[in-house]
Write a protein that holds these residues in place. Structure first.
Motif, PDB file in Angstrom:
ATOM      1  N   LYS A  58       0.849  -1.196   0.000  1.00 25.53           N
ATOM      2  CA  LYS A  58       0.000   0.000   0.000  1.00 25.53           C
ATOM      3  C   LYS A  58       0.878   1.237   0.000  1.00 25.53           C
ATOM      4  O   LYS A  58       1.897   1.294   0.681  1.00 25.53           O
ATOM      5  CB  LYS A  58      -0.919  -0.006   1.230  1.00 25.53           C
ATOM      6  N   TRP A  59       0.485   2.242  -0.780  1.00 23.42           N
ATOM      7  CA  TRP A  59       1.100   3.555  -0.720  1.00 23.42           C
ATOM      8  C   TRP A  59      -0.014   4.593  -0.898  1.00 23.42           C
ATOM      9  O   TRP A  59      -1.115   4.279  -1.318  1.00 23.42           O
ATOM     10  CB  TRP A  59       2.176   3.701  -1.802  1.00 23.42           C
ATOM     11  N   GLY A  60       0.292   5.829  -0.564  1.00 28.12           N
ATOM     12  CA  GLY A  60      -0.738   6.850  -0.613  1.00 28.12           C
ATOM     13  C   GLY A  60      -1.716   6.695   0.535  1.00 28.12           C
ATOM     14  O   GLY A  60      -1.532   5.887   1.453  1.00 28.12           O
ATOM     15  N   VAL A  61      -2.799   7.474   0.492  1.00 24.69           N
ATOM     16  CA  VAL A  61      -3.812   7.450   1.547  1.00 24.69           C
ATOM     17  C   VAL A  61      -5.180   7.200   0.930  1.00 24.69           C
ATOM     18  O   VAL A  61      -5.397   7.377  -0.260  1.00 24.69           O
ATOM     19  CB  VAL A  61      -3.832   8.784   2.338  1.00 24.69           C
ATOM     20  N   GLY A  62      -6.112   6.759   1.774  1.00 25.50           N
ATOM     21  CA  GLY A  62      -7.491   6.607   1.346  1.00 25.50           C
ATOM     22  C   GLY A  62      -7.761   5.407   0.478  1.00 25.50           C
ATOM     23  O   GLY A  62      -8.765   5.372  -0.247  1.00 25.50           O
ATOM     24  N   ASN A  63      -6.866   4.379   0.525  1.00 24.42           N
ATOM     25  CA  ASN A  63      -7.107   3.191  -0.278  1.00 24.42           C
ATOM     26  C   ASN A  63      -6.669   1.949   0.479  1.00 24.42           C
ATOM     27  O   ASN A  63      -6.032   2.034   1.525  1.00 24.42           O
ATOM     28  CB  ASN A  63      -6.376   3.285  -1.622  1.00 24.42           C
ATOM     29  N   GLY A  64      -7.021   0.792  -0.072  1.00 23.18           N
ATOM     30  CA  GLY A  64      -6.672  -0.485   0.531  1.00 23.18           C
ATOM     31  C   GLY A  64      -5.492  -1.166  -0.112  1.00 23.18           C
ATOM     32  O   GLY A  64      -5.274  -2.365   0.092  1.00 23.18           O
ATOM     33  N   GLY A  65      -4.732  -0.408  -0.919  1.00 22.10           N
ATOM     34  CA  GLY A  65      -3.526  -0.942  -1.521  1.00 22.10           C
ATOM     35  C   GLY A  65      -3.783  -1.819  -2.730  1.00 22.10           C
ATOM     36  O   GLY A  65      -4.879  -1.869  -3.293  1.00 22.10           O
ATOM     37  N   ASN A  97      -7.390  -2.375   6.347  1.00 24.67           N
ATOM     38  CA  ASN A  97      -8.816  -2.179   6.603  1.00 24.67           C
ATOM     39  C   ASN A  97      -9.530  -3.520   6.600  1.00 24.67           C
ATOM     40  O   ASN A  97      -8.943  -4.545   6.259  1.00 24.67           O
ATOM     41  CB  ASN A  97      -9.433  -1.209   5.585  1.00 24.67           C
ATOM     42  N   ASN A  98     -10.792  -3.507   6.980  1.00 19.76           N
ATOM     43  CA  ASN A  98     -11.542  -4.761   7.104  1.00 19.76           C
ATOM     44  C   ASN A  98     -12.557  -4.941   5.989  1.00 19.76           C
ATOM     45  O   ASN A  98     -13.592  -5.581   6.165  1.00 19.76           O
ATOM     46  CB  ASN A  98     -12.242  -4.825   8.467  1.00 19.76           C
ATOM     47  N   HIS A  99     -12.282  -4.336   4.842  1.00 20.05           N
ATOM     48  CA  HIS A  99     -13.142  -4.499   3.675  1.00 20.05           C
ATOM     49  C   HIS A  99     -12.252  -4.479   2.431  1.00 20.05           C
ATOM     50  O   HIS A  99     -11.060  -4.201   2.510  1.00 20.05           O
ATOM     51  CB  HIS A  99     -14.194  -3.383   3.603  1.00 20.05           C
ATOM     52  N   GLY A 100     -12.834  -4.775   1.303  1.00 19.03           N
ATOM     53  CA  GLY A 100     -12.049  -4.845   0.077  1.00 19.03           C
ATOM     54  C   GLY A 100     -12.205  -3.653  -0.839  1.00 19.03           C
ATOM     55  O   GLY A 100     -11.781  -3.707  -1.998  1.00 19.03           O
ATOM     56  N   ARG A 101     -12.823  -2.585  -0.368  1.00 23.90           N
ATOM     57  CA  ARG A 101     -13.049  -1.418  -1.207  1.00 23.90           C
ATOM     58  C   ARG A 101     -11.745  -0.673  -1.476  1.00 23.90           C
ATOM     59  O   ARG A 101     -10.865  -0.626  -0.643  1.00 23.90           O
ATOM     60  CB  ARG A 101     -14.085  -0.495  -0.562  1.00 23.90           C
ATOM     61  N   ARG A 102     -11.673  -0.078  -2.663  1.00 20.17           N
ATOM     62  CA  ARG A 102     -10.500   0.680  -3.120  1.00 20.17           C
ATOM     63  C   ARG A 102      -9.229  -0.178  -3.056  1.00 20.17           C
ATOM     64  O   ARG A 102      -8.191   0.253  -2.568  1.00 20.17           O
ATOM     65  CB  ARG A 102     -10.335   1.982  -2.346  1.00 20.17           C
ATOM     66  N   THR A 103      -9.341  -1.401  -3.552  1.00 17.23           N
ATOM     67  CA  THR A 103      -8.169  -2.264  -3.674  1.00 17.23           C
ATOM     68  C   THR A 103      -7.899  -2.521  -5.151  1.00 17.23           C
ATOM     69  O   THR A 103      -8.814  -2.782  -5.931  1.00 17.23           O
ATOM     70  CB  THR A 103      -8.376  -3.611  -2.954  1.00 17.23           C
ATOM     71  N   GLY A 104      -6.629  -2.447  -5.520  1.00 14.82           N
ATOM     72  CA  GLY A 104      -6.211  -2.686  -6.890  1.00 14.82           C
ATOM     73  C   GLY A 104      -5.314  -3.895  -6.986  1.00 14.82           C
ATOM     74  O   GLY A 104      -5.333  -4.794  -6.126  1.00 14.82           O
ATOM     75  N   ALA A 105      -4.503  -3.928  -8.061  1.00 17.57           N
ATOM     76  CA  ALA A 105      -3.647  -5.084  -8.308  1.00 17.57           C
ATOM     77  C   ALA A 105      -2.407  -4.627  -9.067  1.00 17.57           C
ATOM     78  O   ALA A 105      -2.436  -3.625  -9.790  1.00 17.57           O
ATOM     79  CB  ALA A 105      -4.406  -6.138  -9.114  1.00 17.57           C
ATOM     80  N   MET A 106      -1.314  -5.425  -8.926  1.00 21.29           N
ATOM     81  CA  MET A 106      -0.053  -5.048  -9.568  1.00 21.29           C
ATOM     82  C   MET A 106       0.818  -6.281  -9.736  1.00 21.29           C
ATOM     83  O   MET A 106       0.858  -7.164  -8.874  1.00 21.29           O
ATOM     84  CB  MET A 106       0.667  -4.016  -8.683  1.00 21.29           C
ATOM     85  N   ILE A 107       1.532  -6.330 -10.853  1.00 20.11           N
ATOM     86  CA  ILE A 107       2.613  -7.297 -11.028  1.00 20.11           C
ATOM     87  C   ILE A 107       3.895  -6.515 -11.302  1.00 20.11           C
ATOM     88  O   ILE A 107       3.872  -5.450 -11.920  1.00 20.11           O
ATOM     89  CB  ILE A 107       2.325  -8.312 -12.148  1.00 20.11           C
ATOM     90  N   THR A 108       5.032  -7.056 -10.820  1.00 20.28           N
ATOM     91  CA  THR A 108       6.316  -6.364 -10.866  1.00 20.28           C
ATOM     92  C   THR A 108       7.401  -7.331 -11.332  1.00 20.28           C
ATOM     93  O   THR A 108       7.438  -8.487 -10.897  1.00 20.28           O
ATOM     94  CB  THR A 108       6.689  -5.835  -9.460  1.00 20.28           C
ATOM     95  N   THR A 109       8.289  -6.880 -12.202  1.00 19.15           N
ATOM     96  CA  THR A 109       9.395  -7.746 -12.624  1.00 19.15           C
ATOM     97  C   THR A 109      10.333  -8.001 -11.443  1.00 19.15           C
ATOM     98  O   THR A 109      10.579  -7.122 -10.621  1.00 19.15           O
ATOM     99  CB  THR A 109      10.188  -7.102 -13.765  1.00 19.15           C
ATOM    100  N   ARG A 110      10.848  -9.226 -11.381  1.00 15.01           N
ATOM    101  CA  ARG A 110      11.842  -9.516 -10.349  1.00 15.01           C
ATOM    102  C   ARG A 110      13.153  -8.792 -10.634  1.00 15.01           C
ATOM    103  O   ARG A 110      13.823  -8.320  -9.715  1.00 15.01           O
ATOM    104  CB  ARG A 110      12.082 -11.025 -10.267  1.00 15.01           C
TER     105      ARG A 110
END
Length: 818
Positions: A58-65, A97-110
């Motif tokens: 997670k980075w920034g504020v107001g989200n679930g990472g 947080n205890n919910h899944g709202r404002r959650t995204g996804a990411m893949i990163t090269t090793r």
């Protein structure tokens, strides 16, 4: 002389050769490509743990990472990055947080990758609130080496940010405007070419250069990321449930001869972070909780609403939504674009002779509605079987200027059940606008046969704040004389109507507007304006497209003065001219007046405003150039029209005329509209006689100040021994003559005191009207004329006398005194 000329020619030739020699060669990025060390992944075998790390941070504020559960792949080799908005109600949980709202996804090269060409073919997540991005990243003790492409910025999918950083405070960012909306579900290749010698980064979409930036260029290798996440505010509000970014492939081609500092590789993610099996390719639905299976707050309805989510009432015994008669449930869908073709489908069931509908209302990011479409369900439908679900599908082009749509489920002649809604993009269909005028078009429209649904739409909406109830369709009528009649209900209204998103009918007006958008021409209306303070009568053209606010206005009752009118023309919501014109009389005099403006774009743009055939004002600046619909209405502004201290009054219109100026060029704006059939009055009404006194039948005491032992009950006013009832009437002037009518019974005289007030409501003078020869047992009718004294702008009417019973109180304008 010849010798000098030869010398000059020789020197000039040297200068030209020198210039040619100093011309820089054209930069060729392809010559640096290291084609023997390309890294490529088409994800046909899923997400390779040896190449990719699954984001869970997670980075920034107001989200679930970004969470690993949101990363998937399909059998056909597509990475699916799930994004959950504010209306998500599933089992996932965000970081912190205890919910899944404002959650995204990411893949990163090793591996940390150095200068080269980075390419991703993807379809970005198409909803406001989250941004889809591809970026390199390396951070060490304040050193922030990063290169970004970010889509959906500034609440606009036609914008993309290209940014490169060397620290958290040293960076170069460019906001680039595209000629397409990136959320159109098209596959696109996003790319940047990173060079360190010379220092430059070139950003591309589908191999078209978007931006070239040469300052703050990183020189440290960085991991490469593909993902979507939820920034704080700058990507908009995530009013959606779940949607997806789709990634087809990733390609990295190193550049030769580009110095950089290597950095460490990433560790592999825990094995459970990687999806273990493929999923079916998900099809996103722009409608949240479309099957009504969860309690997520996707559907909104008034506090007093009877809307219910009911088990067993949906398709095949599932959960469905019930919308009672004349009730509503609605939600907003954002991120639309005028180049889209959309499909909406719904299933409904209703009783015999019942009806209901889905209303799609199109808006820009803010401000007034652009257009609306309706999908009606009733017992005349071919597939209708009483109390049985059947479906309808509607495909349409998104109106020009649209950024969001309000989807409403509405009960009509009965309650109605809905289930299994679907809304999404079909394709991107059409070229854009611009044309000049056509042959002369002449319209002369009256209302002798009612309000023609082929010409007019009936508005049911609100603008300008929440202090009023908007314009509602129930306030639109036509009279037996064949005139349009628009009702306005003030603060003393106590009837059954309800405003937009409010539980009473106070401060509600009405409006109609042409379905067709008109270009330059003459626009004329003959009307008696609504005569009370608190609301404004207006005649105006309006259209909105991409920030352009094409509008020309007549607005009456401004600054608590019916002798002034605002003449306004707009280019945008903040760029306009407003002229206050002083008329030669008060136009709430009950007389017919003709209001006309001529809109010209040749030979120079200008607007001429006419009142009763006389030129009132000419404006030469900020003249609109886009076609617009014509509106007729009454609404309640905040403050500048005064306090609506009245019950009900009316705007009356005899006709609307339009004549085009065919040689005048203009831009074609949004056109076409629809209103539910229930919005149109089905029969004429007898023209009501306005009463300046509230509740003259005395069914309510609203609008009266009672003193002493006076009471209003059972349709009568009783003064008692020392009581009285007082009511304030505003919007008058000393050129008016009023008629007072009432009924009274008593054993002595009744007294009606009139206090004449100036514009600041200070008492100028007063008089007592004596009602004599009364009978204690039966009512006596009484009529009197009230001549307003000089300077009068309002009156207090006080009903007095000992033990007087009053009924049927009435005051109205008799005529305008010459």
């Amino acid at each position: 002389m010849k010798k000098i000329s030869l010398i000059m020619i020789f020197l000039l030739s040297i200068l030209l050769v020198s210039c040619v020699e100093k011309e820089e060669p054209k930069f060729d990025p392809d010559k640096y490509l290291d084609l023997e060390n390309i890294v490529f992944d088409d994800f046909d075998n899923g997400i390779d743990p040896n190449m990719w790390v699954i984001g869970n941070s997670k980075w920034g504020v107001g989200n679930g990472g970004v969470i690993y559960e949101n990363v998937h792949y399909t059998n056909d080799g597509i990475v699916v990055l799930q994004t959950n908005g504010d209306l998500y109600d599933g089992p996932l949980r965000g970081i912190g947080n205890n919910h899944g709202r404002r959650t995204g996804a990411m893949i990163t090269t090793r591996e940390a990758l150095g200068p080269g060409r980075f390419e991703v073919r993807m379809r970005i997540m198409p909803r406001f609130g989250s941004t889809t991005a591809m970026w390199t990243y390396y951070y060490d003790n304040g050193m922030n080496h990063e290169i970004d492409i970010e889509s959906n910025v500034e609440n606009d999918f036609r914008k993309v940010w290209t940014t490169n950083w060397i620290s958290l405070t040293e960076y170069s960012t460019v906001s680039n405007t595209l000629d397409f909306a990136q959320n159109d579900f098209e596959w696109r290749t996003y790319r940047f070419d990173w060079f360190t010698d010379p220092k430059r980064i070139d950003y591309y979409i589908d191999d078209v250069l978007v931006s070239s930036q040469s300052s703050y260029v990183p020189d440290h290798a960085g991991e490469f990321n593909i993902g979507n996440w939820f920034p704080d505010a700058w990507a908009g509000v995530p009013d959606f449930e779940t949607d997806y970014t789709y990634v087809d492939w990733f390609k990295y081609t190193p550049f030769k001869e580009q110095p950089y500092t290597p950095t460490p590789a990433n560790n592999q993610s825990p094995s459970n972070f990687y999806p273990s099996e493929a999923i079916e390719h998900p099809i996103a639905n722009l409608i949240s909780n479309a099957g009504f299976e969860t309690d997520a707050p996707a559907w909104r309805y008034p506090v007093t609403s009877g809307v219910e989510l009911l088990e067993g009432e949906g398709l095949n015994g599932s959960r469905g939504i019930f919308v009672p008669q004349n009730d509503i449930a609605y939600q907003f869908v954002t991120g639309l674009d005028e180049t889209f073709e959309m499909t909406f489908s719904a299933h409904a069931k209703l009783p015999l002779n019942g009806s209901g509908y889905v209303l799609l209302e199109f808006y820009p990011a803010e401000t007034q509605k652009i257009d609306q479409y309706m999908i009606e369900f009733n017992s005349s439908d071919e597939d209708f079987i009483a109390d049985t679900f059947y479906g309808k599908e509607f495909t349409f082009n998104v109106p020009l200027g649209t950024k969001r749509v309000e989807v409403s489920l509405i009960g009509g002649d009965s309650g109605i059940y809905f289930d299994d809604l679907f809304f999404n993009l079909t394709k991107k269909p059409r070229p854009e606008i611009v044309e000049e005028g056509d042959d002369v078009q002449r319209l002369n429209i009256d209302f002798k046969n009612g309000i023609d649904s082929n010409v007019w739409a009936v508005a049911n909406q609100r603008w300008g704040g929440t202090h009023h109830g908007g314009v509602i369709f129930q306030n639109v009528h036509y009279t037996e004389e064949g005139n349009l009649l628009i009702q306005a209900n003030g603060d003393y209204y106590e009837g059954p109507l309800k405003g937009v998103e409010q539980n009473n009918g106070k401060r509600t007006g009405g409006a109609i507007y042409t379905k067709e958008a008109f270009g330059p021409g003459s626009f004329e209306v003959k009307a008696k304006i609504m005569p009370r303070f608190g609301a404004t009568t207006a005649f105006w053209t309006f259209n909105y497209l991409d920030g352009i606010n094409s509008e020309i206005d007549f607005e009456f009752n401004v600054g608590n003065d019916f002798s002034t009118v605002w003449l306004t023309n707009w280019l945008t919501e903040t760029n306009y001219n407003n002229h206050t014109h002083q008329m030669d009389s008060f136009h709430n005099d009950g007389n017919w007046h003709i209001y006309r403006f001529e809109w010209h774009t040749l030979p120079t743009p200008h607007i001429k405003y006419f009142i009763d055939g006389k030129l009132a004002y000419t404006e030469h600046t900020k003249v609109p150039t886009m076609s617009a619909r014509y509106w007729i209405g009454v609404w309640f502004p905040n403050n500048w029209a005064g306090d609506p201290n009245f019950e009900t009054d009316y705007l009356e219109v005899e006709y609307f005329k339009y004549e085009s100026f065919p040689d005048h060029p203009y831009v074609v704006g949004p056109t076409g509209a629809s209103s539910p059939t229930a919005f149109y009055p089905t029969a004429p009404i007898k023209k009501p006689v306005s009463n300046l006194l509230p509740h003259g039948d005395l069914d309510y005491e609203t609008g009266y100040m009672l003193t002493g032992d006076a009471v209003i009950s059972n349709g009568e006013l009783k003064t008692g021994l020392l009581g009285s009832a007082e009511s304030l009437i505003t919007g008058l002037n000393d050129a008016f003559e009023l008629t007072l009518k009432l009924k009274a019974k008593a054993s002595n005289n009744a007294v009606v005191r009139i206090e004449y007030l100036d514009k600041d409501l200070n008492v100028i003078s007063g008089e007592d009207i004596i009602v004599s020869n009364l009978n204690a047992n039966t009512f006596t009718n009484f009529t009197s004329v009230i001549n307003l004294v000089e300077g009068t702008r309002a009156i207090n009417v006080i009903f007095e006398g000992t033990n007087i019973t009053y009924d049927d109180l009435f005051i109205n304008l008799t005529h305008k005194v010459n």
